[in-house]
Design a protein around this motif. Structure first.
Motif, PDB file in Angstrom:
ATOM      1  N   ILE A 124      31.350  45.503  36.883  1.00  0.00           N
ATOM      2  CA  ILE A 124      30.987  45.531  38.302  1.00  0.00           C
ATOM      3  C   ILE A 124      30.479  46.925  38.671  1.00  0.00           C
ATOM      4  N   GLN A 125      31.206  47.960  38.204  1.00  0.00           N
ATOM      5  CA  GLN A 125      30.863  49.333  38.618  1.00  0.00           C
ATOM      6  C   GLN A 125      29.695  49.937  37.820  1.00  0.00           C
ATOM      7  N   PRO A 185      27.544  41.142  39.900  1.00  0.00           N
ATOM      8  CA  PRO A 185      27.932  40.826  41.284  1.00  0.00           C
ATOM      9  C   PRO A 185      29.459  40.711  41.409  1.00  0.00           C
ATOM     10  N   MET A 186      29.973  41.243  42.508  1.00  0.00           N
ATOM     11  CA  MET A 186      31.423  41.216  42.770  1.00  0.00           C
ATOM     12  C   MET A 186      31.954  39.775  42.705  1.00  0.00           C
ATOM     13  N   ASP A 224      31.323  44.078  49.587  1.00  0.00           N
ATOM     14  CA  ASP A 224      31.665  45.470  49.937  1.00  0.00           C
ATOM     15  C   ASP A 224      33.100  45.835  49.566  1.00  0.00           C
ATOM     16  N   ARG A 225      33.761  44.953  48.889  1.00  0.00           N
ATOM     17  CA  ARG A 225      35.165  45.170  48.524  1.00  0.00           C
ATOM     18  C   ARG A 225      35.332  46.486  47.748  1.00  0.00           C
ATOM     19  N   VAL A 226      36.393  47.208  48.059  1.00  0.00           N
ATOM     20  CA  VAL A 226      36.697  48.461  47.347  1.00  0.00           C
ATOM     21  C   VAL A 226      37.652  48.130  46.204  1.00  0.00           C
ATOM     22  N   MET A 227      37.402  48.697  45.032  1.00  0.00           N
ATOM     23  CA  MET A 227      38.258  48.385  43.882  1.00  0.00           C
ATOM     24  C   MET A 227      39.245  49.513  43.631  1.00  0.00           C
TER      25      MET A 227
END
Lengths: 195, 236
Positions: free
Chosen positions: B129-130, B135-136, B204-207
């Protein structure tokens, strides 16, 4: 053609179906290994997995039928491969390449009809192109040039028959039954999407 | 050693290395690569010896099957037999042909297990993902499916049982339980996506898990394919 972006539901459906087929893949691996064991002393062990090869294309064709958006077949195969890798598949990263090629093979006939036709003819063509592309890839991977051409021809014929049965016929039959059950959000006759 | 390599860098290195290995046809290169992979596996803290042994059984069997096919049915021998209209008999040259094929499959499989047994699934998805712009939605769908694996297997057993109690026989590749499972998966995907989105899931989720690329990751991604290329095209 449905050009809408893939939604979270689409990705989840692809991943869940990949896991369902993962169980079937495992059964095919056991059956293939048993057959390989029997055939190895005769030098025909390479044919062991071929009768089950079509099973590996089933998830891609089913999700393409269910979701009806571009690249679904390829993404499903890649997701299935990633899940296999995470669960410890012995061919690791190589499975990702195989999956991509198989996905492209399944996808081509549907893409040529702009994802509008889902007949037996297209399903059979999809099975054929998946068998041909995967054969070319495994030919490179396993160096078929070093083998007797009759063995290579036998590999192709068995793989094609397996693909036509599992991918072209069985998958299409399951999809038609799902359609009859009324759980799909597409109307086959009008091509309308019911959200 | 291999555990701390960034999964995306590991994927790139192993993938290119595998493709380069595919272009070489020497059994010596295959053997060196297989030994190198064994070293990766032995030094990894993530490798379970029992799992490794269990996986080695089918790998050895498949490699043996390719060895016998390459030995008994080599292409050169087939051409010779066709030219002389005689029954083929394996020679020393055919033995080397079998060895090349057998070790080729074995080294591919060793590269494969040294990747899959030493990579953490959560780190792999977070890194894809990063670093690889996955895609998330796709990443979390894969993790969801992985976590639901045992539940899906239980559901499949239940659908088989439901058919059997109605005296409907279920064969190994029967479509009936598969059909039931397909319906359930369509429903599950709808409900799960609703549940995840209602909890605020978005792109937009933060991991929490942050994966980075360090110098040693680049060294691995470039070094492994280079080493295989040098072994294949310069040394042997």
């Amino acid at each position: 053609m449905n050009r809408n972006k893939l939604t979270l539901r689409d990705y989840l459906l692809m991943a869940l179906i990949s896991v369902v087929f993962g169980v079937l893949y495992l059964m095919a691996v056991y059956a293939g290994t048993a057959l390989t064991t029997i055939l190895t002393p005769f030098g025909l062990g390479v044919l062991g997995y071929e009768p089950f090869f079509g099973i590996w294309f089933m998830a891609a064709i089913i999700t393409t039928y269910l979701i009806r958006k571009p690249a679904v077949g390829i993404i499903t195969e890649v997701i299935a491969a990633l899940i296999e890798v995470m669960l410890g598949n012995m061919f690791g990263v190589m499975v990702l390449v195989s999956a991509f090629i198989q996905g492209v093979g399944v996808e081509i006939p549907f893409a040529l009809t702009k994802y509008e036709k889902y007949s037996y003819k297209i399903a059979m063509l999809s099975a054929l192109s998946a068998a041909v592309l995967s054969f070319l890839w495994t030919g490179f991977r396993s160096n078929y040039l070093a083998m007797d051409w009759r063995i290579v021809a036998t590999i192709f014929v068995i793989r094609l028959l397996s693909s036509l049965f599992f991918t072209g016929y069985l998958s299409k039959r399951i999809c038609d039954k799902l359609d009859e059950a009324g759980i799909l959000n597409h109307n086959l006759e009008t091509g309308e999407i019911i959200e | 050693m291999i555990d701390s390599i960034n999964p995306t860098a590991k994927t790139i290195g192993t993938l290119i290395g595998t493709l380069i290995l595919g272009l070489t046809f020497q059994w010596q290169v295959n053997s060196v690569v297989a030994l190198l992979c064994l070293l990766f596996l032995v030094t990894s803290k993530r490798t379970n010896p029992t799992t490794l042994l269990k996986i080695m059984v089918p790998i050895t069997l498949i490699s043996l099957s390719y060895f016998f096919t390459g030995w008994i049915f080599s292409s050169e021998q087939a051409l010779f037999a066709l030219a002389n209209n005689s029954v083929p008999s394996p020679s020393g040259k055919d033995f080397v042909n079998g060895l090349k094929l057998g070790t080729r499959i074995f080294s591919f499989a060793m590269l494969g297990i040294s990747y899959s047994l030493t990579t953490d699934p959560h780190e792999l998805i977070a890194s894809f993902i990063q670093q690889a712009r996955m895609p998330m939605k796709m990443g979390y769908a894969i993790l969801t499916a992985i976590n639901l694996t045992s539940l899906i297997q239980r559901e499949r057993d239940n659908s088989k049982l439901a058919l059997q109690v109605r005296n409907i026989p279920v064969k190994p590749f029967d479509t009936k339980p598969m059909f039931t499972m397909m319906i359930r998966m369509v429903r599950w995907s709808e409900r799960l996506s609703l549940a995840m989105e209602s909890k605020g899931f978005s792109e937009d989720r933060v991991m929490q898990m942050q994966m980075t690329i360090k110098r040693r990751d680049i060294l691995f991604a470039v070094g492994l394919p280079m080493l295989i290329a040098i072994l294949g095209f310069a040394v042997f």
